[in-house]
Design a protein around this motif. Structure first.
Motif, PDB file in Angstrom:
ATOM      1  N   GLN A 292       0.825  -1.207   0.000  1.00 50.33           N
ATOM      2  CA  GLN A 292       0.000   0.000   0.000  1.00 50.33           C
ATOM      3  C   GLN A 292       0.862   1.262   0.000  1.00 50.33           C
ATOM      4  N   LEU A 293       0.422   2.262  -0.761  1.00 54.25           N
ATOM      5  CA  LEU A 293       1.084   3.558  -0.827  1.00 54.25           C
ATOM      6  C   LEU A 293       0.093   4.647  -0.430  1.00 54.25           C
ATOM      7  N   PHE A 294       0.596   5.708   0.166  1.00 50.69           N
ATOM      8  CA  PHE A 294      -0.235   6.826   0.603  1.00 50.69           C
ATOM      9  C   PHE A 294       0.276   8.102  -0.056  1.00 50.69           C
ATOM     10  N   LEU A 295      -0.583   8.757  -0.799  1.00 54.07           N
ATOM     11  CA  LEU A 295      -0.224  10.014  -1.448  1.00 54.07           C
ATOM     12  C   LEU A 295      -0.726  11.160  -0.578  1.00 54.07           C
ATOM     13  N   GLU A 296       0.205  11.980  -0.081  1.00 55.76           N
ATOM     14  CA  GLU A 296      -0.132  12.965   0.937  1.00 55.76           C
ATOM     15  C   GLU A 296       0.325  14.359   0.520  1.00 55.76           C
ATOM     16  N   PRO A 297      -0.539  15.364   0.674  1.00 56.24           N
ATOM     17  CA  PRO A 297      -0.193  16.730   0.235  1.00 56.24           C
ATOM     18  C   PRO A 297       0.885  17.358   1.098  1.00 56.24           C
ATOM     19  N   GLU A 298       1.704  18.206   0.465  1.00 57.17           N
ATOM     20  CA  GLU A 298       2.786  18.891   1.179  1.00 57.17           C
ATOM     21  C   GLU A 298       2.395  20.299   1.618  1.00 57.17           C
ATOM     22  N   GLY A 299       1.246  20.776   1.154  1.00 48.46           N
ATOM     23  CA  GLY A 299       0.861  22.124   1.545  1.00 48.46           C
ATOM     24  C   GLY A 299      -0.524  22.483   1.064  1.00 48.46           C
ATOM     25  N   GLU A 300      -1.016  23.600   1.573  1.00 46.29           N
ATOM     26  CA  GLU A 300      -2.369  24.056   1.282  1.00 46.29           C
ATOM     27  C   GLU A 300      -2.533  24.445  -0.179  1.00 46.29           C
ATOM     28  N   SER A 301      -1.483  25.002  -0.797  1.00 44.42           N
ATOM     29  CA  SER A 301      -1.616  25.521  -2.151  1.00 44.42           C
ATOM     30  C   SER A 301      -0.612  24.943  -3.143  1.00 44.42           C
ATOM     31  N   THR A 302       0.317  24.108  -2.678  1.00 42.24           N
ATOM     32  CA  THR A 302       1.305  23.536  -3.583  1.00 42.24           C
ATOM     33  C   THR A 302       0.756  22.289  -4.269  1.00 42.24           C
ATOM     34  N   GLN A 303       1.344  21.945  -5.413  1.00 46.83           N
ATOM     35  CA  GLN A 303       1.003  20.706  -6.116  1.00 46.83           C
ATOM     36  C   GLN A 303       1.941  19.562  -5.711  1.00 46.83           C
ATOM     37  N   GLU A 304       2.853  19.826  -4.795  1.00 50.12           N
ATOM     38  CA  GLU A 304       3.827  18.808  -4.391  1.00 50.12           C
ATOM     39  C   GLU A 304       3.186  17.802  -3.444  1.00 50.12           C
ATOM     40  N   TYR A 305       3.364  16.522  -3.747  1.00 51.04           N
ATOM     41  CA  TYR A 305       2.831  15.439  -2.921  1.00 51.04           C
ATOM     42  C   TYR A 305       3.956  14.495  -2.511  1.00 51.04           C
ATOM     43  N   TYR A 306       3.766  13.888  -1.352  1.00 53.33           N
ATOM     44  CA  TYR A 306       4.713  12.937  -0.768  1.00 53.33           C
ATOM     45  C   TYR A 306       4.126  11.542  -0.919  1.00 53.33           C
ATOM     46  N   LEU A 307       4.904  10.581  -1.428  1.00 52.15           N
ATOM     47  CA  LEU A 307       4.403   9.220  -1.626  1.00 52.15           C
ATOM     48  C   LEU A 307       4.892   8.321  -0.497  1.00 52.15           C
ATOM     49  N   ASN A 308       4.115   8.289   0.560  1.00 50.22           N
ATOM     50  CA  ASN A 308       4.449   7.491   1.741  1.00 50.22           C
ATOM     51  C   ASN A 308       4.395   6.006   1.386  1.00 50.22           C
ATOM     52  N   GLY A 309       5.429   5.264   1.761  1.00 59.11           N
ATOM     53  CA  GLY A 309       5.482   3.843   1.454  1.00 59.11           C
ATOM     54  C   GLY A 309       6.388   3.510   0.289  1.00 59.11           C
ATOM     55  N   PHE A 310       6.926   4.546  -0.375  1.00 53.75           N
ATOM     56  CA  PHE A 310       7.786   4.315  -1.536  1.00 53.75           C
ATOM     57  C   PHE A 310       9.149   4.967  -1.319  1.00 53.75           C
ATOM     58  N   SER A 311       9.698   4.814  -0.117  1.00 51.98           N
ATOM     59  CA  SER A 311      11.056   5.270   0.139  1.00 51.98           C
ATOM     60  C   SER A 311      12.015   4.447  -0.714  1.00 51.98           C
ATOM     61  N   SER A 312      12.989   5.100  -1.347  1.00 52.45           N
ATOM     62  CA  SER A 312      13.850   4.372  -2.268  1.00 52.45           C
ATOM     63  C   SER A 312      15.150   5.127  -2.528  1.00 52.45           C
ATOM     64  N   SER A 313      16.196   4.347  -2.843  1.00 51.21           N
ATOM     65  CA  SER A 313      17.464   4.939  -3.303  1.00 51.21           C
ATOM     66  C   SER A 313      17.839   4.378  -4.668  1.00 51.21           C
ATOM     67  N   LEU A 314      16.887   3.752  -5.354  1.00 51.56           N
ATOM     68  CA  LEU A 314      17.136   3.199  -6.682  1.00 51.56           C
ATOM     69  C   LEU A 314      17.402   4.321  -7.691  1.00 51.56           C
ATOM     70  N   PRO A 315      18.004   3.994  -8.825  1.00 51.95           N
ATOM     71  CA  PRO A 315      18.221   5.016  -9.861  1.00 51.95           C
ATOM     72  C   PRO A 315      16.900   5.692 -10.250  1.00 51.95           C
ATOM     73  N   LEU A 316      16.994   6.940 -10.670  1.00 52.02           N
ATOM     74  CA  LEU A 316      15.808   7.727 -11.003  1.00 52.02           C
ATOM     75  C   LEU A 316      14.943   7.034 -12.051  1.00 52.02           C
ATOM     76  N   ASP A 317      15.559   6.462 -13.098  1.00 49.99           N
ATOM     77  CA  ASP A 317      14.752   5.858 -14.158  1.00 49.99           C
ATOM     78  C   ASP A 317      13.991   4.635 -13.653  1.00 49.99           C
ATOM     79  N   ILE A 318      14.565   3.927 -12.684  1.00 51.71           N
ATOM     80  CA  ILE A 318      13.883   2.766 -12.099  1.00 51.71           C
ATOM     81  C   ILE A 318      12.706   3.228 -11.245  1.00 51.71           C
ATOM     82  N   GLN A 319      12.924   4.255 -10.422  1.00 50.87           N
ATOM     83  CA  GLN A 319      11.841   4.774  -9.583  1.00 50.87           C
ATOM     84  C   GLN A 319      10.660   5.225 -10.439  1.00 50.87           C
ATOM     85  N   LEU A 320      10.955   6.032 -11.445  1.00 53.03           N
ATOM     86  CA  LEU A 320       9.886   6.564 -12.289  1.00 53.03           C
ATOM     87  C   LEU A 320       9.235   5.463 -13.122  1.00 53.03           C
TER      88      LEU A 320
END
Length: 624
Positions: A292-320
């Motif tokens: 399970q993953l949780f998508l959580e807002p970072e602020g009242e007006s920003t479009q930035e979201y935090y994906l709880n449950g998907f902590s990773s140090s894999l290469p960027l292309d693998i993550q995406l």
């Protein structure tokens, strides 16, 4: 330049902010040194406060006169009380916050506390004379002298970030690491090691298909973090969202494992067991088809979201690539990748329960430098370190909390007694007296202690006194009011519980699981009048009274057990034995006791490797 202070705090994270505020509010001339004044109390991982057991810590910080709870309430964009399906010992408040507003709310507080100055710089060296810290030097070649120093440098000491095989020095993404300070401390005999932790990708919310996710609403009842706060929430309340990984996601992740710093030997540091990376999850639980993953807002007006449950140090292309295999993320756009970070920490068994170093006098450590993880654990340590640094400057008895008094007490006792073999995270299961350490009664437990040392304001003390008076009036009425079957039986049947055969005290009815103070009061005019007399914090008072009534037996039994064991806390043994030469102890016990040098028999009993037979030996010797 040469500046002089009573207390200097190095690092303005959650530990540093609470430490500096506490010391200054108690009257010490205090300086908070930070590398970046625009990142004070930065939430480098999820912009959320609280959670299982962590929420209790924040309530305790608030009860002591700290600020984390107040600022969380001010900047919350979603609030939930977790574990409501369980008993009140497990209820844990959690809030998603506006990351940017949280920083500026903290800065506003700190800049307006008398006795507190802020200095933007990087500390490079401690000045120590005759095993006592007396000052420090900074990157800008400024010398500070102080009676006490508190180190709260978080993940910045020789911090190194990893994304795949790429390594970047830093304490947080886009922020420089702190060099030289670890070595300056270690040269005096203080031991250190390396730890690692990680954080997930940050997502552009405009690229998410929310219609393919499950909405997770917040709550809008009376609960807050601070006992001082009432009224409506100040910011717009937002939703969180959930979804799941799938086998396609896992297959992409497996392809990237050879380039994962966590698996290819690039990182050798100690990592977290309870908050693993997504790559660790698929390796540890290969049979699981989804996580399970949780998508959580970072602020009242920003479009930035935090994906709880998907902590990773894999290469960027693998993550995406992996995330795009989730239907809701098919067109995903990232702000930045997840990364792992490794950093220096100091063995916390080298500290006393005040968080003062056993090696260098007047030097305190708080937060992630002690091997913990989490804003709440850091802030809890910070306020205790700040209080005791002030006491070291101006006199008074050491301020510590027992395991039966606070989760903060459990946290610190675990650190200084057992040490850490992974980043320490608080859980309710770590507290053996958790029915005594509920989130609802943190003010009752701790505000009188804060009042006694001058940290709690008169307003806070008066609010607590009024609340306790109201609670007592409800309980006393329930204990004394007799009720007849004819008056209440129809109501009892309506509420799905057995009618009375004879009269009883109202408190007997309230103990039934189907009965609450509110639903029974509607049918007992005299009781309703008692509740209607409560003008302020009515819902909070009713909930507290109901918990005390329904769980009285459990509370009394746990208090009795705690009192019995407290006699071991009163048997002081520090400095009384030469453990290395006590041949009646096991070899491991001699080594561990010599290293920790426990204050009491009770603390000695909690040291891993010290057996019950070893404790019996100490009891016999102590009696002599």
């Amino acid at each position: 330049m040469d500046f002089k202070y009573d207390v200097i705090v190095i690092g303005a994270g959650h530990a540093g902010c609470e430490a500096a505020a506490a010391a200054a509010n108690l009257g010490s001339k205090t300086c908070l040194i930070t590398m970046d004044m625009n990142k004070i109390a930065q939430m480098s991982c999820n912009p959320a406060i609280g959670g299982i057991a962590k929420g209790q810590i924040v309530r305790e910080i608030d009860a002591l006169g700290g600020y984390t709870g107040l600022i969380t309430d001010k900047t919350a964009i979603q609030f939930r009380m977790l574990n409501r399906s369980k008993g009140p010992a497990m209820w844990s408040p959690r809030a998603q916050c506006d990351r940017g507003k949280f920083i500026w709310a903290w800065r506003e507080v700190l800049e307006n506390i008398p006795n507190l100055h802020i200095w933007q710089d990087t500390v490079t060296e401690l000045i120590v004379k005759d095993k006592e810290v007396i000052g420090l030097k900074t990157e800008w070649d400024v010398t500070f002298h102080a009676k006490t120093i508190i180190l709260t440098a978080g993940t910045f000491l020789n911090g190194l970030m990893h994304v795949g095989r790429t390594k970047v020095a830093g304490g947080r993404i886009a922020e420089p690491a702190s060099y030289k300070l670890t070595e300056s401390i270690a040269q005096h005999g203080i031991q250190y090691d390396r730890m690692k932790t990680g954080t997930p990708v940050r997502i552009d919310g405009r690229s998410v298909r929310y219609d393919l996710m499950e909405k997770q609403d917040g709550e809008s009842d009376f609960h807050k973090f601070s006992f001082m706060n009432i009224g409506e929430r100040q910011l717009k309340q937002l939703n969180c969202w959930t979804c799941f990984t799938n086998e396609e996601v896992h297959e992409v992740l497996r392809v990237g494992l050879p380039d994962s710093p966590l698996f290819n030997g690039q990182i050798q540091s100690i990592g977290p067991r309870y908050c693993p990376s997504i790559e660790t999850k698929i390796v540890t639980f290969p049979e699981k088809e989804q996580h399970q993953l949780f998508l959580e807002p970072e602020g009242e007006s920003t479009q930035e979201y935090y994906l709880n449950g998907f902590s990773s140090s894999l290469p960027l292309d693998i993550q995406l690539g992996a995330l795009k295999k989730i239907p809701a993320f098919k067109d995903l756009v990232l702000y930045r990748p997840g990364y792992a970070i490794e950093y220096d920490f100091f063995d916390p068994t080298q500290l006393t329960h005040t968080l003062e170093s056993k090696v260098i006098r007047n030097l305190f450590f708080a937060g992630q430098v002690n091997g913990t993880t989490g804003y709440e654990e850091a802030a809890g340590q910070g306020i205790i370190a700040g209080i005791n640094a002030h006491i070291n400057c101006h006199g008074g008895n050491a301020f510590t909390l027992g395991r039966d008094e606070a989760y903060i007490g459990v946290l610190i006792d675990d650190l200084v007694t057992k040490g850490v073999d992974e980043p320490y995270r608080m859980f309710t299961s770590r507290a053996e007296y958790r029915i005594l350490l509920r989130q609802d009664d943190a003010d009752v437990r701790l505000t009188p202690k804060a009042t006694a040392i001058g940290l709690a304001t008169k307003e806070r003390s008066d609010l607590l006194a009024a609340k306790q008076e109201a609670i007592n009036s409800v309980i006393e009425f329930a204990e004394s009011y007799s009720i007849k079957p004819a008056l209440i039986n129809d109501t009892l049947e309506l509420l799905g519980t057995t009618p009375l055969q004879q009269g009883c005290k109202l408190i007997t009815l309230i103990n039934r699981p189907q009965i609450t103070l509110t639903n029974i009061a509607e049918h007992i005019p005299a009781f309703k009048r008692v509740l209607d007399k409560i003008k302020d914090r009515k819902e909070e008072v009713i909930e507290a009274a109901e918990i005390q009534i329904k769980y009285k037996g459990y509370i009394d039994r746990e208090r009795m057990i705690a009192n019995k064991l407290s006699r071991l806390e009163n048997i002081k043994i520090k400095g009384k034995f030469d453990y290395a030469n006590l041949q009646s102890l096991s070899t491991e016990a001699r080594q561990k006791l010599a290293k920790i040098n426990p204050e009491t028999i009770a603390q000695a009993s909690r040291i891993p490797g010290v057996s019950p037979s070893d404790i019996n030996v100490l009891l016999v010797l102590a009696s002599k």
